[in-house]
Design a protein around this motif. Structure first.
Motif, PDB file in Angstrom:
ATOM      1  N   PRO A 108     -24.090  -7.351 -17.410  1.00  8.12           N
ATOM      2  CA  PRO A 108     -25.190  -6.375 -17.387  1.00  8.12           C
ATOM      3  C   PRO A 108     -25.063  -5.386 -16.231  1.00  8.12           C
ATOM      4  CG  PRO A 108     -25.909  -8.378 -16.311  1.00  8.12           C
ATOM      5  CD  PRO A 108     -24.474  -8.618 -16.747  1.00  8.12           C
ATOM      6  N   ALA A 109     -24.030  -5.541 -15.403  1.00  9.19           N
ATOM      7  CA  ALA A 109     -23.933  -4.784 -14.156  1.00  9.19           C
ATOM      8  C   ALA A 109     -23.281  -3.428 -14.366  1.00  9.19           C
ATOM      9  CB  ALA A 109     -23.133  -5.578 -13.132  1.00  9.19           C
ATOM     10  N   ARG A 110     -23.659  -2.502 -13.505  1.00 11.63           N
ATOM     11  CA  ARG A 110     -23.039  -1.177 -13.524  1.00 11.63           C
ATOM     12  C   ARG A 110     -21.613  -1.242 -12.990  1.00 11.63           C
ATOM     13  NH1 ARG A 110     -24.771   4.329 -13.630  1.00 11.63           N
ATOM     14  NH2 ARG A 110     -26.804   3.512 -14.235  1.00 11.63           N
ATOM     15  N   TRP A 111     -21.361  -2.080 -11.975  1.00 11.74           N
ATOM     16  CA  TRP A 111     -20.036  -2.220 -11.375  1.00 11.74           C
ATOM     17  C   TRP A 111     -19.518  -3.631 -11.622  1.00 11.74           C
ATOM     18  CZ3 TRP A 111     -17.603   1.962  -9.477  1.00 11.74           C
ATOM     19  CH2 TRP A 111     -18.395   3.093  -9.218  1.00 11.74           C
ATOM     20  N   ASN A 112     -18.298  -3.711 -12.131  1.00  8.70           N
ATOM     21  CA  ASN A 112     -17.682  -5.003 -12.409  1.00  8.70           C
ATOM     22  C   ASN A 112     -16.466  -5.168 -11.507  1.00  8.70           C
ATOM     23  OD1 ASN A 112     -19.119  -6.361 -14.793  1.00  8.70           O
ATOM     24  ND2 ASN A 112     -18.980  -4.206 -15.394  1.00  8.70           N
ATOM     25  N   LEU A 113     -16.654  -5.973 -10.466  1.00  7.75           N
ATOM     26  CA  LEU A 113     -15.656  -6.166  -9.434  1.00  7.75           C
ATOM     27  C   LEU A 113     -14.859  -7.436  -9.708  1.00  7.75           C
ATOM     28  CD1 LEU A 113     -18.003  -5.486  -6.375  1.00  7.75           C
ATOM     29  CD2 LEU A 113     -16.763  -3.808  -7.773  1.00  7.75           C
ATOM     30  N   VAL A 114     -13.570  -7.377  -9.441  1.00  8.58           N
ATOM     31  CA  VAL A 114     -12.684  -8.532  -9.602  1.00  8.58           C
ATOM     32  C   VAL A 114     -11.996  -8.780  -8.270  1.00  8.58           C
ATOM     33  CG1 VAL A 114     -10.687  -9.477 -10.811  1.00  8.58           C
ATOM     34  CG2 VAL A 114     -12.314  -8.026 -12.050  1.00  8.58           C
ATOM     35  N   ALA A 115     -12.238  -9.951  -7.692  1.00  9.89           N
ATOM     36  CA  ALA A 115     -11.560 -10.329  -6.450  1.00  9.89           C
ATOM     37  C   ALA A 115     -10.298 -11.100  -6.817  1.00  9.89           C
ATOM     38  CB  ALA A 115     -12.475 -11.185  -5.583  1.00  9.89           C
ATOM     39  N   SER A 116      -9.162 -10.500  -6.531  1.00 10.15           N
ATOM     40  CA  SER A 116      -7.862 -11.092  -6.867  1.00 10.15           C
ATOM     41  C   SER A 116      -7.088 -11.315  -5.576  1.00 10.15           C
ATOM     42  CB  SER A 116      -7.078 -10.142  -7.790  1.00 10.15           C
ATOM     43  OG  SER A 116      -5.751 -10.589  -7.974  1.00 10.15           O
ATOM     44  N   GLN A 117      -6.509 -12.506  -5.422  1.00  5.74           N
ATOM     45  CA  GLN A 117      -5.760 -12.780  -4.193  1.00  5.74           C
ATOM     46  C   GLN A 117      -4.507 -11.921  -4.076  1.00  5.74           C
ATOM     47  OE1 GLN A 117      -6.782 -15.303  -6.297  1.00  5.74           O
ATOM     48  NE2 GLN A 117      -8.494 -15.995  -5.033  1.00  5.74           N
ATOM     49  N   ILE A 118      -4.050 -11.364  -5.169  1.00  3.35           N
ATOM     50  CA  ILE A 118      -2.781 -10.633  -5.163  1.00  3.35           C
ATOM     51  C   ILE A 118      -2.939  -9.300  -5.878  1.00  3.35           C
ATOM     52  CG2 ILE A 118      -1.281 -12.646  -4.951  1.00  3.35           C
ATOM     53  CD1 ILE A 118      -0.995 -12.609  -7.954  1.00  3.35           C
ATOM     54  N   MET A 119      -2.040  -8.373  -5.566  1.00  6.72           N
ATOM     55  CA  MET A 119      -2.138  -6.996  -6.035  1.00  6.72           C
ATOM     56  C   MET A 119      -1.922  -6.895  -7.543  1.00  6.72           C
ATOM     57  SD  MET A 119      -0.047  -3.779  -4.493  1.00  6.72           S
ATOM     58  CE  MET A 119      -0.154  -2.119  -5.174  1.00  6.72           C
ATOM     59  N   MET A 120      -2.752  -6.066  -8.198  1.00  8.02           N
ATOM     60  CA  MET A 120      -2.657  -5.881  -9.639  1.00  8.02           C
ATOM     61  C   MET A 120      -1.847  -4.646 -10.010  1.00  8.02           C
ATOM     62  SD  MET A 120      -5.715  -5.953 -12.513  1.00  8.02           S
ATOM     63  CE  MET A 120      -5.983  -7.714 -12.255  1.00  8.02           C
ATOM     64  N   ALA A 121      -1.973  -3.561  -9.257  1.00  7.26           N
ATOM     65  CA  ALA A 121      -1.226  -2.342  -9.562  1.00  7.26           C
ATOM     66  C   ALA A 121       0.272  -2.571  -9.385  1.00  7.26           C
ATOM     67  CB  ALA A 121      -1.685  -1.194  -8.659  1.00  7.26           C
ATOM     68  N   GLU A 122       1.056  -1.752 -10.065  1.00  7.80           N
ATOM     69  CA  GLU A 122       2.507  -1.898 -10.002  1.00  7.80           C
ATOM     70  C   GLU A 122       3.057  -1.514  -8.633  1.00  7.80           C
ATOM     71  OE1 GLU A 122       5.536  -0.874 -13.289  1.00  7.80           O
ATOM     72  OE2 GLU A 122       5.598   0.865 -11.970  1.00  7.80           O
ATOM     73  N   THR A 123       4.074  -2.250  -8.189  1.00  7.58           N
ATOM     74  CA  THR A 123       4.884  -1.884  -7.028  1.00  7.58           C
ATOM     75  C   THR A 123       6.325  -1.769  -7.496  1.00  7.58           C
ATOM     76  OG1 THR A 123       3.445  -3.074  -5.469  1.00  7.58           O
ATOM     77  CG2 THR A 123       5.685  -2.567  -4.748  1.00  7.58           C
ATOM     78  N   ASP A 124       6.824  -0.556  -7.559  1.00  9.93           N
ATOM     79  CA  ASP A 124       8.231  -0.318  -7.901  1.00  9.93           C
ATOM     80  C   ASP A 124       8.997  -0.140  -6.597  1.00  9.93           C
ATOM     81  OD1 ASP A 124      10.705   0.406  -8.832  1.00  9.93           O
ATOM     82  OD2 ASP A 124      10.053   2.235  -9.834  1.00  9.93           O
ATOM     83  N   LEU A 125       9.841  -1.103  -6.278  1.00 11.67           N
ATOM     84  CA  LEU A 125      10.571  -1.120  -5.011  1.00 11.67           C
ATOM     85  C   LEU A 125      11.928  -0.432  -5.088  1.00 11.67           C
ATOM     86  CD1 LEU A 125       9.795  -4.826  -4.057  1.00 11.67           C
ATOM     87  CD2 LEU A 125       8.830  -2.790  -2.979  1.00 11.67           C
ATOM     88  N   LEU A 126      12.250   0.159  -6.240  1.00 15.04           N
ATOM     89  CA  LEU A 126      13.559   0.794  -6.432  1.00 15.04           C
ATOM     90  C   LEU A 126      13.387   2.308  -6.510  1.00 15.04           C
ATOM     91  CD1 LEU A 126      16.610   0.400  -6.983  1.00 15.04           C
ATOM     92  CD2 LEU A 126      16.045   0.347  -9.423  1.00 15.04           C
ATOM     93  N   PRO A 127      13.829   3.056  -5.516  1.00 16.92           N
ATOM     94  CA  PRO A 127      13.736   4.522  -5.598  1.00 16.92           C
ATOM     95  C   PRO A 127      14.588   5.060  -6.742  1.00 16.92           C
ATOM     96  CG  PRO A 127      14.193   3.813  -3.344  1.00 16.92           C
ATOM     97  CD  PRO A 127      14.391   2.618  -4.237  1.00 16.92           C
ATOM     98  N   GLY A 128      14.049   6.038  -7.456  1.00 20.95           N
ATOM     99  CA  GLY A 128      14.825   6.643  -8.539  1.00 20.95           C
ATOM    100  C   GLY A 128      14.698   5.877  -9.842  1.00 20.95           C
ATOM    101  N   ASP A 129      15.729   5.968 -10.666  1.00 17.41           N
ATOM    102  CA  ASP A 129      15.704   5.357 -11.997  1.00 17.41           C
ATOM    103  C   ASP A 129      15.624   3.835 -11.911  1.00 17.41           C
ATOM    104  OD1 ASP A 129      15.900   7.874 -13.063  1.00 17.41           O
ATOM    105  OD2 ASP A 129      18.088   7.783 -13.317  1.00 17.41           O
ATOM    106  N   GLY A 130      15.004   3.245 -12.939  1.00 19.80           N
ATOM    107  CA  GLY A 130      14.901   1.789 -13.011  1.00 19.80           C
ATOM    108  C   GLY A 130      13.687   1.259 -12.274  1.00 19.80           C
ATOM    109  N   LYS A 131      13.512  -0.052 -12.342  1.00 19.71           N
ATOM    110  CA  LYS A 131      12.371  -0.706 -11.722  1.00 19.71           C
ATOM    111  C   LYS A 131      12.841  -1.953 -10.966  1.00 19.71           C
ATOM    112  CE  LYS A 131       8.829   1.559 -13.836  1.00 19.71           C
ATOM    113  NZ  LYS A 131       7.693   2.204 -13.146  1.00 19.71           N
ATOM    114  N   LEU A 132      12.215  -2.209  -9.839  1.00 23.26           N
ATOM    115  CA  LEU A 132      12.373  -3.468  -9.120  1.00 23.26           C
ATOM    116  C   LEU A 132      10.988  -3.871  -8.672  1.00 23.26           C
ATOM    117  CD1 LEU A 132      14.065  -5.718  -7.867  1.00 23.26           C
ATOM    118  CD2 LEU A 132      14.347  -4.274  -5.840  1.00 23.26           C
ATOM    119  N   TRP A 133      10.449  -4.921  -9.285  1.00 21.63           N
ATOM    120  CA  TRP A 133       9.053  -5.278  -9.063  1.00 21.63           C
ATOM    121  C   TRP A 133       8.899  -6.306  -7.949  1.00 21.63           C
ATOM    122  CZ3 TRP A 133      10.054  -5.485 -14.722  1.00 21.63           C
ATOM    123  CH2 TRP A 133       9.678  -4.301 -15.354  1.00 21.63           C
TER     124      TRP A 133
END
Length: 236
Positions: free
Chosen positions: A71-96
């Protein structure tokens, strides 16, 4: 370790995840991202394995029921770890970064799809010893994907001591182009301060120059805002 009376262990199991309601303004869903997770992925294929879970089936159902039935206007999620992507490889490709939601992408992506139908989802995270504030994208593989929420990763208060700022910028600045959803990334120690109202969530990133001096004064590094019913975060 001391635990709440409601979380007294039953054998090897302990009830850690819980929900806090603040009237009709905000609902806070506190996750347990350690007890039920599959073994951590060690490569790209493993990170995309749809059989891996961070939350376990029961906790995931509990979270989705709490978000969609809120019923709330704001729905907060407390997560111990990051949800957004972290791409650690500059340029082409992905390293998560596998010791985060990047290591459990199928479940993370299914949650982000659900966020599109949740009112004002905001994730509050930690465990990076950095400030990392991001838009949450429905599909991080698609740069044009819709923004479905915001995430605030708080730094440590004092752990690891003072960060070498030059080394931090040398490591992380080259990665910003590959992570355009990052809005703020910083290595000073401190905390985040939130003011939540019906029309918006205002955040301050509070930092200190050093943790080696007990009376080091805190200052506001930056201010950010999430507008109600407008997914994403912006600096102000």
């Amino acid at each position: 370790m001391p635990v709440r009376a409601t979380a007294v262990p039953d054998g090897p199991h302990i009830q850690m995840y819980r929900r806090l309601d603040f009237g009709r303004l905000a609902r806070l869903n506190v996750l347990d991202t350690r007890q039920f997770r599959s073994d951590q992925a060690t490569g790209q294929a493993g990170a995309e394995d749809p059989s891996l879970t961070m939350l376990g089936a029961g906790q995931k159902r509990w979270l989705l029921d709490g978000l969609h039935g809120s019923p709330a206007r704001w729905n907060l999620v407390a997560s111990q770890i990051m949800m957004a992507e972290t791409d650690l490889l500059p340029g082409d490709g992905k390293l998560w970064y596998y010791d985060a939601w990047d290591g459990y992408q199928a479940e993370r992506n299914s949650l982000l799809e659900e966020f599109a139908a949740v009112r004002n989802p905001v994730v509050l995270s930690g465990d990076r010893h950095l400030t990392m504030i991001s838009d949450l994208k429905k599909d991080f593989a698609d740069p044009g994907s819709a923004v479905v929420g915001a995430e605030f990763v708080g730094t440590s208060v004092s752990s690891n001591g003072d960060q070498d700022q030059a080394a931090f910028h040398a490591q992380w600045d080259p990665l910003k182009a590959d992570n355009p959803h990052w809005k703020v990334i910083d290595a000073h120690r401190g905390y985040h301060l939130f003011d939540i109202a019906r029309d918006g969530l205002d955040a301050q990133v509070r930092t200190v120059d050093t943790v080696l001096t007990p009376k080091s004064a805190a200052s506001t590094l930056t201010r950010l805002r999430v507008e109600a019913d407008e997914p994403g975060v912006r600096t102000v």
